[in-house]
Scaffold this active site. Structure first.
Site, PDB file in Angstrom:
ATOM      1  N   GLU A 293       0.847  -1.139  -0.026  1.00  0.00           N
ATOM      2  CA  GLU A 293       0.069   0.066   0.023  1.00  0.00           C
ATOM      3  C   GLU A 293       0.958   1.395  -0.114  1.00  0.00           C
ATOM      4  O   GLU A 293       1.949   1.359   0.975  1.00  0.00           O
ATOM      5  CB  GLU A 293      -0.786  -0.098   1.078  1.00  0.00           C
ATOM      6  CG  GLU A 293      -1.841  -1.340   1.087  1.00  0.00           C
ATOM      7  CD  GLU A 293      -2.656  -1.559  -0.065  1.00  0.00           C
ATOM      8  OE1 GLU A 293      -2.942  -0.495  -0.838  1.00  0.00           O
ATOM      9  OE2 GLU A 293      -2.951  -2.756  -0.268  1.00  0.00           O
ATOM     10  N   CYS A 327      -1.528   8.965   4.243  1.00  0.00           N
ATOM     11  CA  CYS A 327      -1.387   8.447   3.128  1.00  0.00           C
ATOM     12  C   CYS A 327      -2.836   9.059   2.246  1.00  0.00           C
ATOM     13  O   CYS A 327      -2.868   9.329   0.992  1.00  0.00           O
ATOM     14  CB  CYS A 327      -1.334   6.931   2.539  1.00  0.00           C
ATOM     15  SG  CYS A 327      -2.407   6.127   3.880  1.00  0.00           S
TER      16      CYS A 327
HETATM   17  P1  NAD Z   1       9.134   5.028   2.970  1.00  0.00           P
HETATM   18  O1  NAD Z   1       8.682   4.469   1.701  1.00  0.00           O
HETATM   19  O2  NAD Z   1      10.051   6.098   3.105  1.00  0.00           O
HETATM   20  O3  NAD Z   1       9.535   3.883   4.046  1.00  0.00           O
HETATM   21  C1  NAD Z   1       8.675   2.662   4.228  1.00  0.00           C
HETATM   22  C2  NAD Z   1       9.799   1.631   4.838  1.00  0.00           C
HETATM   23  O4  NAD Z   1      10.705   1.367   3.873  1.00  0.00           O
HETATM   24  C3  NAD Z   1      10.523   2.036   6.087  1.00  0.00           C
HETATM   25  O5  NAD Z   1      10.710   1.134   6.945  1.00  0.00           O
HETATM   26  C4  NAD Z   1      11.947   2.347   5.379  1.00  0.00           C
HETATM   27  O6  NAD Z   1      12.898   2.622   6.305  1.00  0.00           O
HETATM   28  C5  NAD Z   1      12.065   1.754   4.460  1.00  0.00           C
HETATM   29  N1  NAD Z   1      12.939   2.019   3.209  1.00  0.00           N
HETATM   30  C6  NAD Z   1      13.129   3.290   2.679  1.00  0.00           C
HETATM   31  N2  NAD Z   1      14.114   3.107   1.813  1.00  0.00           N
HETATM   32  C7  NAD Z   1      13.937   2.238   1.367  1.00  0.00           C
HETATM   33  C8  NAD Z   1      14.935   1.364   0.281  1.00  0.00           C
HETATM   34  N3  NAD Z   1      15.720   2.036  -0.603  1.00  0.00           N
HETATM   35  N4  NAD Z   1      14.794  -0.034   0.301  1.00  0.00           N
HETATM   36  C9  NAD Z   1      14.178  -0.745   1.214  1.00  0.00           C
HETATM   37  N5  NAD Z   1      13.541  -0.161   2.271  1.00  0.00           N
HETATM   38  C10 NAD Z   1      13.629   1.121   2.185  1.00  0.00           C
HETATM   39  O7  NAD Z   1       7.958   5.453   3.507  1.00  0.00           O
HETATM   40  P2  NAD Z   1       7.476   6.450   4.917  1.00  0.00           P
HETATM   41  O8  NAD Z   1       7.895   7.722   4.827  1.00  0.00           O
HETATM   42  O9  NAD Z   1       7.945   5.333   6.236  1.00  0.00           O
HETATM   43  O10 NAD Z   1       5.890   6.350   4.723  1.00  0.00           O
HETATM   44  C11 NAD Z   1       5.281   7.484   4.125  1.00  0.00           C
HETATM   45  C12 NAD Z   1       4.513   6.958   2.722  1.00  0.00           C
HETATM   46  O11 NAD Z   1       3.801   5.692   3.010  1.00  0.00           O
HETATM   47  C13 NAD Z   1       3.802   7.865   2.070  1.00  0.00           C
HETATM   48  O12 NAD Z   1       4.153   7.668   0.690  1.00  0.00           O
HETATM   49  C14 NAD Z   1       2.365   7.344   2.205  1.00  0.00           C
HETATM   50  O13 NAD Z   1       1.529   7.672   1.122  1.00  0.00           O
HETATM   51  C15 NAD Z   1       2.663   6.035   2.554  1.00  0.00           C
HETATM   52  N6  NAD Z   1       1.569   5.194   3.023  1.00  0.00           N
HETATM   53  C16 NAD Z   1       0.692   4.637   2.396  1.00  0.00           C
HETATM   54  C17 NAD Z   1      -0.396   4.029   3.229  1.00  0.00           C
HETATM   55  C18 NAD Z   1      -1.513   3.363   2.407  1.00  0.00           C
HETATM   56  O14 NAD Z   1      -2.202   2.350   3.043  1.00  0.00           O
HETATM   57  N7  NAD Z   1      -1.407   3.361   0.908  1.00  0.00           N
HETATM   58  C19 NAD Z   1      -0.423   3.968   4.621  1.00  0.00           C
HETATM   59  C20 NAD Z   1       0.559   4.767   5.163  1.00  0.00           C
HETATM   60  C21 NAD Z   1       1.419   5.280   4.520  1.00  0.00           C
END
Ligand code: NAD
Length: 543
Positions: A293, A327
């Site tokens: 998501e 999100c």
């Molecule tokens: P993010 O993508 O930066 O991080 C998510 C996870 O991935 C974290 O644990 C992070 O450490 C890890 N990560 C970051 N870069 C990585 C890489 N290169 N390789 C592997 N892992 C990596 O997201 P965030 O800032 O924690 O959360 C915000 C985002 O999440 C927004 O885009 C938001 O829209 C989305 N979100 C979506 C939903 C949904 O249900 N659609 C719900 C909540 C948040």
């Protein structure tokens, strides 16, 4: 072994407490906040039930009070990823052989711990670590967390009860086997409940899990793990590691026993993960389940018949609660020119009363954004908007990171409906508004649909029923969670299953049976009570 078709308790949504002055919950959370601020905690990884420390400690501070130290977490490396995989795989058979009723009991107990004795602790941790107001923490880390657990148990029983028909002499059965390997749960910073749900949903269905939370959510992740352990989750079923995402991914995604990822986070990261999985398809023992998501560019679209008061309130709450870091947050709005003067007046009237500051001060409606990188990114968009032609800063536009990452709620009005802040996810308290000629409703529907690649949430405000119906059809694929005369945030487990398509994810609807179905590999069993003993069919006989 159980001799009975046990019924699981009827799930319900945990009632939201209001924390009004004089309430017992307010007293309790204030005391918990003070206690947690007064100590400096050390947070180890949890692998196979063991606390794992390393030589590298990373400081944790409240985003709204960056000079205060809440604690440190121990950063791990590649060796800890391998340890976590081994720990998970070593208990896989034992966990899978446990009756589903036992798994249900563990997570039902966890729900009661969340809504009872751990409520103040998980809320305070979320307030301090992620800068949520008490209300935002309550609806997330207490209520949604408990709801996920209780409803998932209910959905698990529903899935297990779904059985094929049988014909005479035949008994057909469906066994919802857990996956034959480990699941990787990779979680975001912005919802404690999501961080808890991503590892626990597959575990409930009998899987073993390696869980890597976001660094900026580790302060409350530690409480989640405590709750699962106290509820009786055996060691090794969920393994909590603090390893940089790319380091963890490199090992986990190319392991032969990797059978699925449960991800929530940005679209950009998910695309990298999908590609990495595809690159190693030859190594995997099975085709991994990919559930993600991801981001959103969520819209509010008003028709000329909309109620301006309801619309203005939806914009304030939808765009600025939790600093726009949901999100589902409203981040682009389309307002007809007949309503705009009134909506603008109401919006500004409300925004002038909003206080931004530390969440321990309950009069603040907004806290800080999550970290410096996010602050700098948002400040950059705001600075550009101030310079760009055709963009007016209607409200806010100021920011300050001297004590915490504070950004004032900001409203931009743009002449160009394709301006960058109408298209890209900013993930902060910035709402962009495009005012359209009231007679161009149909054209605007088309504009909303094609402006962004995302399709997570969206809201339509109208009183005219024909307009509502036209929007329903025109925006069929523009949002996975679609609202009529309501803000596009605040989905409740069991009521509005959550998720979007296009660039917003695989739309597996967390908080519904659809998500749990992804964590099983069904086996169909046909038993024949009267197997044939002659290969010949009647048609083969001579007439
Ligand atoms: P993010 O993508 O930066 O991080 C998510 C996870 O991935 C974290 O644990 C992070 O450490 C890890 N990560 C970051 N870069 C990585 C890489 N290169 N390789 C592997 N892992 C990596 O997201 P965030 O800032 O924690 O959360 C915000 C985002 O999440 C927004 O885009 C938001 O829209 C989305 N979100 C979506 C939903 C949904 O249900 N659609 C719900 C909540 C948040």
């Amino acid at each position: 072994m159980y001799s009975g078709f046990y019924k699981v308790p009827q799930p319900y949504n945990e009632p939201v407490k209001n924390y009004a002055p004089g309430s017992p919950e307010r007293k309790e959370i204030k005391a918990m906040l003070a206690a947690m601020r007064s100590e400096v905690v050390e947070i180890p990884m949890v692998i196979g039930g063991k606390r794992i420390t390393t030589d590298e400690k990373i400081r944790i501070a409240p985003p709204h009070d960056i000079n205060h130290t809440l604690g440190y977490f121990y950063q791990g490396g590649a060796e800890h990823v391998h340890m976590a995989i081994e720990a998970a795989l070593s208990v896989r058979r034992q966990w899978q052989s446990l009756e589903w009723q036992d798994r249900a009991a563990i997570f039902l107990k966890a729900a009661d711990l969340v809504s009872g004795p751990y409520r103040a602790k998980i809320n305070a941790a979320t307030m301090l670590g992620q800068s949520k107001t008490v209300h935002q923490a309550e609806i997330d880390s207490a209520c949604e967390f408990a709801d996920f657990l209780r409803f998932n148990v209910h959905y698990m029983a529903q899935i297990y009860g779904e059985q094929p028909i049988s014909s005479p002499g035949i008994w057909n059965r469906m066994e919802y086997r857990p996956m034959e390997g480990f699941i990787y749960a990779l979680t975001p910073f912005n919802f404690t409940a999501i961080a808890a749900n991503l590892p626990s949903a597959p575990a409930l269905m009998g899987n073993v899990v390696v869980w890597k939370p976001s660094n900026t959510q580790i302060y409350s992740a530690r409480v989640i793990m405590e709750i699962f352990e106290e509820a009786g989750l055996p060691p090794g079923v969920i393994n909590l590691i603090f390893v940089p995402g790319p380091v963890a991914g490199k090992i986990l995604l190319q392991h032969p026993d990797f059978v699925g990822i449960h991800f929530t986070g940005s679209t950009e990261v998910f695309k990298k993960i999908w590609k990495a999985i595809g690159d190693h398809v030859a190594v995997h023992n099975t085709y991994p389940k990919i559930v993600g998501e991801t981001g959103g560019k969520d819209f509010v679209l008003a028709h000329r018949s909309a109620d301006p008061r309801a619309l203005a309130t939806a914009l304030v709450r939808g765009a600025f609660e939790y600093q726009g870091q949901k999100c589902s947050a409203a981040s682009r709005a389309y307002i007809p020119d007949n309503l705009w003067p009134e909506v603008k007046r109401l919006l500004l009237e409300d925004l002038q009363t909003i206080k931004v500051g530390p969440v321990e001060d309950f009069t603040n409606f907004m806290g800080a954004v999550i970290d410096e990188a996010s602050f700098d990114k948002l400040a950059g968009y705001i600075d550009n908007a101030k310079k760009d032609e055709g963009v007016e800063v209607v409200f806010g536009g100021t920011y300050d990171k001297s004590n915490g990452y504070f950004i004032q709620p900001t409203v931009l009005q743009v002449q160009d409906p394709m301006y960058i802040t109408m298209r890209e996810e900013l993930f902060g308290p910035v709402l962009t508004i495009y005012v359209y000629p009231e007679d161009q409703w149909t054209e605007t529907l088309e504009l909303v649909d094609r402006t962004s690649n995302y399709a997570l949430t969206g809201a339509v405000f109208a009183k005219d029923r024909y307009a509502i119906e036209e929007a329903n059809v025109a925006l069929t694929n523009a949002a996975g969670n679609y609202y009529i005369n309501d803000k596009p945030t605040g989905a409740v487990v069991g009521q509005q299953p959550f998720g979007g398509a296009r660039a917003s994810g695989t739309n597996d609807k967390s908080g519904s049976y659809l998500n749990l179905l992804r964590w099983v590999s069904p086996r169909t069993i046909k038993e024949n009570f009267n197997p044939p003993i002659d290969y010949r069919y009647p048609f083969m006989e001579e007439a």
